[in-house]
Design a protein around this motif. Sequence first.
Motif, PDB file in Angstrom:
ATOM      1  N   VAL A  57      -4.539  80.601  15.013  1.00  0.00           N
ATOM      2  CA  VAL A  57      -5.275  79.349  15.206  1.00  0.00           C
ATOM      3  C   VAL A  57      -5.638  78.787  13.835  1.00  0.00           C
ATOM      4  O   VAL A  57      -6.262  79.479  13.016  1.00  0.00           O
ATOM      5  CB  VAL A  57      -6.537  79.597  16.054  1.00  0.00           C
ATOM      6  N   VAL A  58      -5.249  77.537  13.581  1.00  0.00           N
ATOM      7  CA  VAL A  58      -5.386  76.953  12.245  1.00  0.00           C
ATOM      8  C   VAL A  58      -6.037  75.578  12.320  1.00  0.00           C
ATOM      9  O   VAL A  58      -5.562  74.695  13.037  1.00  0.00           O
ATOM     10  CB  VAL A  58      -4.016  76.810  11.555  1.00  0.00           C
ATOM     11  N   SER A  59      -7.110  75.385  11.556  1.00  0.00           N
ATOM     12  CA  SER A  59      -7.688  74.062  11.350  1.00  0.00           C
ATOM     13  C   SER A  59      -7.047  73.443  10.118  1.00  0.00           C
ATOM     14  O   SER A  59      -7.107  74.010   9.023  1.00  0.00           O
ATOM     15  CB  SER A  59      -9.198  74.144  11.144  1.00  0.00           C
ATOM     16  N   LEU A  60      -6.450  72.264  10.292  1.00  0.00           N
ATOM     17  CA  LEU A  60      -5.797  71.581   9.173  1.00  0.00           C
ATOM     18  C   LEU A  60      -6.785  70.946   8.207  1.00  0.00           C
ATOM     19  O   LEU A  60      -6.397  70.573   7.102  1.00  0.00           O
ATOM     20  CB  LEU A  60      -4.861  70.491   9.703  1.00  0.00           C
ATOM     21  N   HIS A  61      -8.052  70.811   8.605  1.00  0.00           N
ATOM     22  CA  HIS A  61      -9.006  70.184   7.692  1.00  0.00           C
ATOM     23  C   HIS A  61     -10.431  70.431   8.175  1.00  0.00           C
ATOM     24  O   HIS A  61     -10.815  69.984   9.253  1.00  0.00           O
ATOM     25  CB  HIS A  61      -8.771  68.677   7.604  1.00  0.00           C
ATOM     26  N   ASP A  62     -11.215  71.115   7.365  1.00  0.00           N
ATOM     27  CA  ASP A  62     -12.637  71.308   7.639  1.00  0.00           C
ATOM     28  C   ASP A  62     -13.379  71.550   6.338  1.00  0.00           C
ATOM     29  O   ASP A  62     -12.777  71.752   5.271  1.00  0.00           O
ATOM     30  CB  ASP A  62     -12.867  72.476   8.608  1.00  0.00           C
ATOM     31  N   GLY A 275       6.719  66.398   9.384  1.00  0.00           N
ATOM     32  CA  GLY A 275       5.302  66.691   9.258  1.00  0.00           C
ATOM     33  C   GLY A 275       4.547  66.535  10.559  1.00  0.00           C
ATOM     34  O   GLY A 275       5.130  66.493  11.649  1.00  0.00           O
ATOM     35  N   MET A 276       3.223  66.413  10.454  1.00  0.00           N
ATOM     36  CA  MET A 276       2.379  66.362  11.641  1.00  0.00           C
ATOM     37  C   MET A 276       1.052  65.695  11.315  1.00  0.00           C
ATOM     38  O   MET A 276       0.683  65.531  10.143  1.00  0.00           O
ATOM     39  CB  MET A 276       2.120  67.769  12.181  1.00  0.00           C
ATOM     40  N   ILE A 277       0.331  65.335  12.359  1.00  0.00           N
ATOM     41  CA  ILE A 277      -1.015  64.775  12.229  1.00  0.00           C
ATOM     42  C   ILE A 277      -2.022  65.741  12.829  1.00  0.00           C
ATOM     43  O   ILE A 277      -1.799  66.299  13.904  1.00  0.00           O
ATOM     44  CB  ILE A 277      -1.124  63.387  12.899  1.00  0.00           C
ATOM     45  N   GLY A 311       5.452  63.282  20.105  1.00  0.00           N
ATOM     46  CA  GLY A 311       5.770  64.590  20.660  1.00  0.00           C
ATOM     47  C   GLY A 311       4.752  65.633  20.260  1.00  0.00           C
ATOM     48  O   GLY A 311       4.180  65.593  19.161  1.00  0.00           O
ATOM     49  N   ILE A 312       4.533  66.588  21.126  1.00  0.00           N
ATOM     50  CA  ILE A 312       3.472  67.571  20.918  1.00  0.00           C
ATOM     51  C   ILE A 312       3.734  68.472  19.719  1.00  0.00           C
ATOM     52  O   ILE A 312       2.808  69.039  19.125  1.00  0.00           O
ATOM     53  CB  ILE A 312       3.261  68.404  22.206  1.00  0.00           C
ATOM     54  N   GLU A 313       5.004  68.579  19.293  1.00  0.00           N
ATOM     55  CA  GLU A 313       5.337  69.450  18.167  1.00  0.00           C
ATOM     56  C   GLU A 313       4.878  68.882  16.825  1.00  0.00           C
ATOM     57  O   GLU A 313       4.944  69.562  15.804  1.00  0.00           O
ATOM     58  CB  GLU A 313       6.839  69.714  18.126  1.00  0.00           C
ATOM     59  N   HIS A 314       4.381  67.641  16.827  1.00  0.00           N
ATOM     60  CA  HIS A 314       3.933  67.011  15.580  1.00  0.00           C
ATOM     61  C   HIS A 314       2.432  66.729  15.572  1.00  0.00           C
ATOM     62  O   HIS A 314       1.960  65.907  14.782  1.00  0.00           O
ATOM     63  CB  HIS A 314       4.702  65.713  15.349  1.00  0.00           C
ATOM     64  N   VAL A 315       1.689  67.406  16.432  1.00  0.00           N
ATOM     65  CA  VAL A 315       0.252  67.145  16.544  1.00  0.00           C
ATOM     66  C   VAL A 315      -0.527  68.454  16.490  1.00  0.00           C
ATOM     67  O   VAL A 315      -0.095  69.469  17.039  1.00  0.00           O
ATOM     68  CB  VAL A 315      -0.072  66.395  17.860  1.00  0.00           C
ATOM     69  N   GLY A 316      -1.652  68.429  15.801  1.00  0.00           N
ATOM     70  CA  GLY A 316      -2.592  69.545  15.752  1.00  0.00           C
ATOM     71  C   GLY A 316      -3.993  68.993  15.580  1.00  0.00           C
ATOM     72  O   GLY A 316      -4.276  67.855  15.980  1.00  0.00           O
ATOM     73  N   PHE A 317      -4.868  69.766  14.921  1.00  0.00           N
ATOM     74  CA  PHE A 317      -6.259  69.332  14.783  1.00  0.00           C
ATOM     75  C   PHE A 317      -6.784  69.631  13.379  1.00  0.00           C
ATOM     76  O   PHE A 317      -6.604  70.736  12.851  1.00  0.00           O
ATOM     77  CB  PHE A 317      -7.141  70.030  15.820  1.00  0.00           C
ATOM     78  N   GLY A 318      -7.448  68.628  12.798  1.00  0.00           N
ATOM     79  CA  GLY A 318      -8.168  68.778  11.536  1.00  0.00           C
ATOM     80  C   GLY A 318      -9.534  68.162  11.707  1.00  0.00           C
ATOM     81  O   GLY A 318      -9.789  67.029  11.260  1.00  0.00           O
ATOM     82  N   ALA A 383      -0.456  76.866  22.328  1.00  0.00           N
ATOM     83  CA  ALA A 383      -0.191  77.676  21.142  1.00  0.00           C
ATOM     84  C   ALA A 383       0.316  76.818  19.987  1.00  0.00           C
ATOM     85  O   ALA A 383      -0.037  77.043  18.820  1.00  0.00           O
ATOM     86  CB  ALA A 383       0.820  78.773  21.473  1.00  0.00           C
ATOM     87  N   ALA A 384       1.124  75.807  20.305  1.00  0.00           N
ATOM     88  CA  ALA A 384       1.674  74.937  19.264  1.00  0.00           C
ATOM     89  C   ALA A 384       0.585  74.106  18.602  1.00  0.00           C
ATOM     90  O   ALA A 384       0.505  74.046  17.367  1.00  0.00           O
ATOM     91  CB  ALA A 384       2.744  74.022  19.865  1.00  0.00           C
ATOM     92  N   VAL A 385      -0.280  73.470  19.392  1.00  0.00           N
ATOM     93  CA  VAL A 385      -1.222  72.514  18.807  1.00  0.00           C
ATOM     94  C   VAL A 385      -2.426  73.195  18.161  1.00  0.00           C
ATOM     95  O   VAL A 385      -3.072  72.607  17.295  1.00  0.00           O
ATOM     96  CB  VAL A 385      -1.673  71.454  19.830  1.00  0.00           C
ATOM     97  N   ILE A 386      -2.738  74.428  18.547  1.00  0.00           N
ATOM     98  CA  ILE A 386      -3.879  75.098  17.902  1.00  0.00           C
ATOM     99  C   ILE A 386      -3.458  75.873  16.657  1.00  0.00           C
ATOM    100  O   ILE A 386      -4.314  76.433  15.964  1.00  0.00           O
ATOM    101  CB  ILE A 386      -4.639  76.026  18.873  1.00  0.00           C
ATOM    102  N   GLY A 387      -2.173  75.880  16.328  1.00  0.00           N
ATOM    103  CA  GLY A 387      -1.774  76.559  15.097  1.00  0.00           C
ATOM    104  C   GLY A 387      -0.284  76.692  14.880  1.00  0.00           C
ATOM    105  O   GLY A 387       0.184  76.691  13.733  1.00  0.00           O
ATOM    106  N   GLY A 388       0.495  76.810  15.946  1.00  0.00           N
ATOM    107  CA  GLY A 388       1.924  77.031  15.787  1.00  0.00           C
ATOM    108  C   GLY A 388       2.637  75.916  15.048  1.00  0.00           C
ATOM    109  O   GLY A 388       3.529  76.176  14.226  1.00  0.00           O
ATOM    110  N   ASN A 389       2.260  74.677  15.309  1.00  0.00           N
ATOM    111  CA  ASN A 389       2.885  73.555  14.610  1.00  0.00           C
ATOM    112  C   ASN A 389       2.599  73.596  13.115  1.00  0.00           C
ATOM    113  O   ASN A 389       3.466  73.292  12.288  1.00  0.00           O
ATOM    114  CB  ASN A 389       2.397  72.229  15.192  1.00  0.00           C
ATOM    115  N   VAL A 390       1.374  73.965  12.764  1.00  0.00           N
ATOM    116  CA  VAL A 390       1.018  74.059  11.343  1.00  0.00           C
ATOM    117  C   VAL A 390       1.886  75.104  10.654  1.00  0.00           C
ATOM    118  O   VAL A 390       2.428  74.863   9.563  1.00  0.00           O
ATOM    119  CB  VAL A 390      -0.476  74.412  11.167  1.00  0.00           C
TER     120      VAL A 390
END
Length: 398
Positions: A57-62, A275-277, A311-318, A383-390
Motif C-alpha cells: 500500500v503506497v501513498s503517492l503524496h503525504d 504515468g498515473m495520477i 483507466g484504473i491502471e493509471h490512478v492511485g491516491f496522494g 490492489a492496483a489503486v492502493i499501491g500496485g499501480n505505483v
Amino acid sequence: MKTQRYTGYRSFSYLEAGTDYPEFTPSAEVDRLPGHDLGVSAGQLARAERLLADNIVVSLHDHPVRLPRDTRTELLEWNRGARLAYGYEGLSRSGLDAVFDNLGWGACESRNGGKWDDVITDLGMRFCDFAHQDYVVRAESVAELRRAHADGRLAVVAGLEGAALIENEIDRLDVLYGLGVRQIGLAYSDANALGSGLRETRDGGLTALGRRAVRRMNQLGIAIDVSHSGDRTALDVIEASDSPVLITHAGARGLWDTPRMKPDEVIRACAESGGMIGIEAAPYTTVSPRHRRHTIESVMDHFRYCVELVGIEHVGFGPDTFFGDHLDLHHVMSGKWGVADTIRGGPEFETVEAVAGLENPGENFRNITRWLVKHDYPDDDIAAVIGGNVLRVLEKIW
C-alpha cells in the motif's frame, strides 16, 4: 490487521526537549477527531483488512508530520526549526507500507520548494530522526518498498514539491539523488527557472533549463511530478520526458474547475506516458458538484472520473495530509504566501472543519480501501489503486 514493527518511538527522544531544541506541543496523531463511519459491514471490514495486509500500500503524496497543536500561533516558528515530529504511531495504524514524504516544510522560508540550505537541513533532520528508530526506513528503490512490506516496516520515499532550489545548477539534482531524493516537482505553483506553476496567468511552458533538468532526472532515475505545474508546462514535461511522469496529488478539472485540478488533456497525456495520477484530498481541493461538502465521497468522485477517463491502471491516491489541523495550516500559509486563490477561485462549496474520512495519513488508506470494498470493486482493482499501480510505474522510472 497487518503487523507492524513500531515499538513506541517518538521523534527526537534521543534529545531533551526544551533544552536541546525548542519544544512545541504536537497535534494528536491518533483519534484527534472522531472516526468517519462509512457504513460497512463486518464482512466488508474483514475483506478490507485482508486487502491491506496482502498488498503493498503506497501513498503517492503525504506530509506525515505532526503539526503544532496551536497551529495559528506556532506554525511558522515550528517550521523554521526543521525539527518536525513524525507521526510514527499514527502511521503504524495506517495500513501503509510506503509513503512519498514531500519535504521542504522545516526551515523553509521561501515559496516554490524552499532554499537549498533549508531543504538540505530538512532532509538531514528527518533522516537523523529515522536513524534512531527501526520502524520507518528510507527507501530508494522498488525492492526496498517490497522489503518494507515483508518486514512490517514503513518505507519513506523522500520527495520535493518544487525544484526552484536547484536554481541554475543542474548538478544539484545529482546531489539530491545522492542524498536519497527520488521524486521532484518541476514547479510549486509559482514559476521558477524550469517552468510555470499553476498560479501563473500565462504559462510559458518548460524552459531550456527545464528541458535539461527533465533529461537529468530521467538519467538519474528521479520521478518527475507535475501536480503544481501549469498546464502547458505539464504537457511540455510529459513530451520531453523519456520516463513516465506522475501527477502525485491532484484531481479532475473536468469535475471541479479550479487551477489546482488537472484538465483532461494533462491527465490523458500523463497516462499515455505510462504515468498515473494520485487523487488529492487536502481541504477544498477535490470537491465535486455532487458533494460540495468536502468528504471522502467528493474525493472518490474524482477517483471515478479519472478511472473512466484513463483507466484504473493509471490512478492511485496522494492524499496530501498532515497529522493536525490542515485548514489552520492553510489559513497561516495563505497569509504568508497568498495561496488560497488556487482553491477558492472556482465553484461555491460548503465549509468543513476537516475532510471527513481522509483527514490524516493514519486513516486515509484504511478508509479508501473500505470505500472501494463497499462499492464492490474487485480485489485486483483495489490492489492496483492502493499501491500496485505505483509499483509498476516506479519500476519504469527508477
